[in-house]
Scaffold this active site. Structure first.
Site, PDB file in Angstrom:
ATOM      1  N   GLN A 113       0.836  -1.210   0.000  1.00  0.00           N
ATOM      2  CA  GLN A 113       0.000   0.000   0.000  1.00  0.00           C
ATOM      3  C   GLN A 113       0.867   1.254   0.000  1.00  0.00           C
ATOM      4  O   GLN A 113       1.701   1.442   0.884  1.00  0.00           O
ATOM      5  CB  GLN A 113      -0.916   0.015   1.220  1.00  0.00           C
TER       6      GLN A 113
ATOM      7  N   GLN B 246      -0.131  -0.314  -5.722  1.00  0.00           N
ATOM      8  CA  GLN B 246      -1.250  -0.695  -4.854  1.00  0.00           C
ATOM      9  C   GLN B 246      -1.750   0.528  -4.083  1.00  0.00           C
ATOM     10  O   GLN B 246      -0.967   1.281  -3.507  1.00  0.00           O
ATOM     11  CB  GLN B 246      -0.807  -1.785  -3.867  1.00  0.00           C
ATOM     12  N   ASP B 247      -3.082   0.715  -4.115  1.00  0.00           N
ATOM     13  CA  ASP B 247      -3.728   1.804  -3.362  1.00  0.00           C
ATOM     14  C   ASP B 247      -3.279   3.191  -3.817  1.00  0.00           C
ATOM     15  O   ASP B 247      -2.957   4.056  -2.998  1.00  0.00           O
ATOM     16  CB  ASP B 247      -3.462   1.655  -1.858  1.00  0.00           C
TER      17      ASP B 247
ATOM     18  N   ASP C 255      -6.265  -2.734  -6.012  1.00  0.00           N
ATOM     19  CA  ASP C 255      -7.179  -1.844  -5.260  1.00  0.00           C
ATOM     20  C   ASP C 255      -6.803  -0.378  -5.447  1.00  0.00           C
ATOM     21  O   ASP C 255      -6.816   0.407  -4.491  1.00  0.00           O
ATOM     22  CB  ASP C 255      -7.144  -2.188  -3.764  1.00  0.00           C
TER      23      ASP C 255
ATOM     24  N   ARG D  57     -13.366  -5.423  -5.912  1.00  0.00           N
ATOM     25  CA  ARG D  57     -13.608  -6.451  -4.896  1.00  0.00           C
ATOM     26  C   ARG D  57     -14.056  -5.753  -3.613  1.00  0.00           C
ATOM     27  O   ARG D  57     -13.743  -4.579  -3.381  1.00  0.00           O
ATOM     28  CB  ARG D  57     -12.375  -7.314  -4.655  1.00  0.00           C
TER      29      ARG D  57
END
Length: 528
Positions: free
Chosen positions: A321, A343-344, A365, A433
């Site tokens: 993240q 990520q993120d 994500d 998700r």
């Protein structure tokens, strides 16, 4: 600081509902009557028994608006007490990681207190939709406080001493009573212009080249401006100002982490274009930060406008993240901006947000959070992830069915980035998700390229949230627009009704006509 918290002015106001309770003479157990209408009746009854009333008050709400008001008072009281307790817990932190998560909670609870104070202010003309937004954010803040401890693996010492659960339940009770999920946000300003958007602001947004109007301050790495760093410029931003404060950031790469604090309202940050003005950082969970604190740029102030800038986090996929932008400022706009990470990448944390003509790059994500947010005419690029990883575009975090939050991606394009295209067959990519139980995401009239897996959506873990989430697709285009082979979850919807799809438009989902200009940055209020 603890002493100052006890001096917070708590505003009491009356909010109306159509129903009323029987008078206390006819129905003496009115507290039970009201609390039994909430999702957490026992918590409700417990805190009502602790309220201290003036000698002339009997403490029994006679009407629904009095009951809602009392719930807000309880939420405020408990949040202030929790904030004081959290501050005291700082001495119990045993590691750098625990200190980082604890520090997030201080910030998040202070923001929650500010939101509740705003909701209780009788001089502020707040709509039902405003209240639902602010209390949705308060609930998100409490969830984010807990998340930091879990991310860094420090859950057995300080976290159990933070009274998150009871405050969450009280706020959840208010959301259920106020329930604005079925309300269309009102048009509150003539011609669609928001209260805070002046003619000068509209000209700034309308300009296709860097605005010619004089900014308040100029940031330039070469010394030709007022400041050489953005962080220095933010020190001169007036606090709690209703007037727009414009910061022009000249071309260059600015390696700094900045925060638009909650007291910095109506700030505009604009650059020379997303290819020329870049703000870059490299904090990450892998490097010891919480996701919340990893942001290169964090926005907490309401009324923020970002234009013509790329926000970047260079930590890389292996650091997990790593946020480029975290936004929790209400009525925030990003126009012609870039967001780059893995990520993120983009943390749409909370409140109402709008993104137009933006580019977002990431892997896992990479658009996530619990704001009420619409992306319109944006380009979304999945990058090459690490081996054995799957790309997931969204991870929406709604924790309560009455939060008026969700991610809407409208009239946009979802494609593979240059580094993913040659190895497209080696990695699966999904639309989203469920990060939280009531996750809500829709794709409307967007182009879905061949990188999207035919199933469309991915489980978080086993069957978590598959019955309670809301994922929708409406009239999308492209090689992967067909919903024939999509997941068969109860929460997935292949939307065929324009009435259903219109719930997620700029006009209805984020009340765009009340706070976005009808000219200025282009926006489409309804379905095309």
């Amino acid at each position: 600081m603890a002493k100052s918290l006890t001096l917070i002015t708590v505003f009491i106001s009356l909010f109306s509902l159509s129903s009323t309770a029987p008078s206390s003479n006819i129905f003496p157990n009115a507290i039970d009557f009201w609390c039994n209408k909430t999702p957490h009746p026992q918590t409700c009854k417990h805190y009502f028994s602790l309220i201290k009333h003036e000698p002339h008050e009997d403490g029994i709400p006679k009407t629904a608006f009095q009951f809602k008001n009392l719930i807000l008072r309880i939420a405020m009281q408990q949040s202030v007490e929790a904030q004081i307790q959290i501050m005291w817990l700082g001495t119990k932190c045993r590691s750098k990681q625990e200190k980082a998560a604890w520090s997030n909670c201080i910030t998040l609870y202070q923001d929650t207190i500010n939101l509740l104070n705003q909701a209780l202010n009788p001089t502020k003309k707040s709509t039902t939709y405003d209240l639902q937004t602010w209390l949705s954010t308060a609930l998100t803040n409490i969830d984010t406080c807990q998340t930091g401890f879990h991310e860094l693996g420090v859950i057995d010492n300080v976290l159990p001493l933070i009274p998150n659960k009871n405050i969450s339940e009280i706020i959840s009770d208010f959301l259920a009573l106020n329930n604005a999920s079925s309300f269309i946000p009102p048009k509150t300003h003539k011609n669609g212009f928001p209260r805070w958007l002046s003619p000068k602001d509209r000209k700034l947004l309308e300009s296709s080249s860097p605005p010619s109007l004089t900014p308040d301050v100029v940031v330039a790495k070469d010394g030709s401006g007022n400041f050489e760093t953005i962080k220095e410029a933010l020190k001169v931003v007036p606090r709690m100002s209703q007037k727009r404060f414009v910061i022009y950031v000249k071309r260059g790469v600015y390696n700094e982490n900045i925060e638009i604090e909650s007291s910095m309202k109506n700030v505009m940050l604009y650059g020379d274009g997303m290819r020329l003005t870049i703000i870059s950082g490299n904090r990450s969970v892998g490097g010891g930060s919480t996701t919340f604190d990893s942001a290169t740029v964090a926005v907490r102030g309401d009324g923020f406008i970002g234009r013509g800038i790329t926000f970047r986090n260079t930590a890389g996929a292996e650091k997990h993240q790593a946020v480029a932008v975290r936004c929790g400022g209400d009525l925030s706009v990003f126009y012609r901006c870039g967001f780059e990470g893995y990520q993120d990448t983009l943390y749409v944390h909370s409140q109402r947000q709008f993104y137009r003509d933006c580019y977002i790059y990431g892997t896992v994500d990479f658009i996530f959070g619990n704001a009420a947010v619409v992306f319109q005419s944006c380009n979304i690029y999945a990058r090459r992830p690490m081996q054995k990883q799957k790309n997931v575009i969204t991870a929406q975090g709604r924790t309560d069915p009455n939060q008026n939050t969700g991610i809407c991606i409208e009239n946009s394009r979802v494609m593979a980035a240059e580094d993913l295209t040659p190895v497209l067959s080696s990695f699966k990519t999904f639309l989203g998700r469920p990060w939280r139980e009531y996750s809500r995401t829709v794709f409307l009239q967007s182009y879905l390229d061949e990188l999207i897996d035919p199933a469309g959506w991915l489980e978080w873990k086993d069957d978590f949230a598959l019955e309670t989430l809301y994922y929708g697709e409406f009239k999308n285009l492209g090689p992967r627009a067909s919903t024939r082979d999509r997941v068969k979850w109860r929460g997935f919807h292949s939307i065929t009704s324009s009435t259903e799809a219109s719930k997620f438009t700029v006009e209805n989902f984020i009340g765009g006509r009340s706070w976005l200009p009808s000219t200025g940055i282009p926006f489409i209020p309804s379905l095309i």
